[in-house]
Motif scaffolding. Structure first.
Motif, mmCIF file in Angstrom:
data_model
loop_
_atom_site.group_PDB
_atom_site.id
_atom_site.type_symbol
_atom_site.label_atom_id
_atom_site.label_comp_id
_atom_site.label_asym_id
_atom_site.label_seq_id
_atom_site.Cartn_x
_atom_site.Cartn_y
_atom_site.Cartn_z
ATOM 1 N N CYS A 1 41.093 40.073 27.075
ATOM 2 C CA CYS A 1 42.331 40.838 26.920
ATOM 3 C C CYS A 1 43.420 39.971 26.297
ATOM 4 O O CYS A 1 43.629 38.826 26.726
ATOM 5 C CB CYS A 1 42.791 41.359 28.281
ATOM 6 S SG CYS A 1 44.356 42.263 28.221
ATOM 7 N N LEU B 1 39.052 49.752 23.451
ATOM 8 C CA LEU B 1 38.857 48.826 24.565
ATOM 9 C C LEU B 1 40.089 48.834 25.451
ATOM 10 O O LEU B 1 41.216 48.742 24.969
ATOM 11 C CB LEU B 1 38.605 47.412 24.059
ATOM 12 C CG LEU B 1 37.348 47.215 23.215
ATOM 13 C CD1 LEU B 1 37.327 45.828 22.608
ATOM 14 C CD2 LEU B 1 36.110 47.446 24.049
ATOM 15 N N GLY C 1 36.569 44.800 30.840
ATOM 16 C CA GLY C 1 36.883 45.794 29.824
ATOM 17 C C GLY C 1 36.099 47.081 29.957
ATOM 18 O O GLY C 1 34.976 47.108 30.448
ATOM 19 N N ALA D 1 32.258 45.129 25.538
ATOM 20 C CA ALA D 1 33.225 45.375 26.617
ATOM 21 C C ALA D 1 33.212 44.243 27.640
ATOM 22 O O ALA D 1 34.268 43.811 28.106
ATOM 23 C CB ALA D 1 32.921 46.705 27.297
ATOM 24 N N CYS E 1 41.641 47.074 29.090
ATOM 25 C CA CYS E 1 41.492 46.058 30.126
ATOM 26 C C CYS E 1 41.541 46.724 31.498
ATOM 27 O O CYS E 1 42.468 47.491 31.783
ATOM 28 C CB CYS E 1 42.604 45.016 30.005
ATOM 29 S SG CYS E 1 42.543 43.749 31.301
#
Length: 80
Positions: A50, A15, A59, A45, A17
């Motif tokens: 974050c 993942l 994400g 996502a 940001c």
């Protein structure tokens, strides 16, 4: 095609940001302990927050295989 967490239990999600670039690698098995197995990678996502900037909804996710790296290039052609 939408990939569900149930379809990839031994893999990881990478993942990132979209706001600050913070990156996290999460085992799907850990996500399955708290999420519905039919949750999609896209849903994870979108809902991930974050830990760097606390942003949510920006994400980007990739499904990745982690492990046995010594075998990753087994059989690959060598260049001279």
């Amino acid at each position: 095609m939408t990939t569900t967490l149930a379809a990839i239990p031994k893999l990881h999600l990478s993942l990132e940001c979209g706001l600050c670039g913070h990156h996290r690698l999460l085992p799907v098995a850990a996500l399955l302990s708290g999420l519905d197995p039919e949750t999609t990678v896209a849903q994870v996502a979108r809902s991930a927050r974050c830990q760097g900037c606390r942003g949510k909804g920006y994400g980007k996710a990739q499904v990745v295989y982690v492990g046995a790296s010594e075998y990753a290039l087994d059989g690959a052609r060598e260049r001279d």
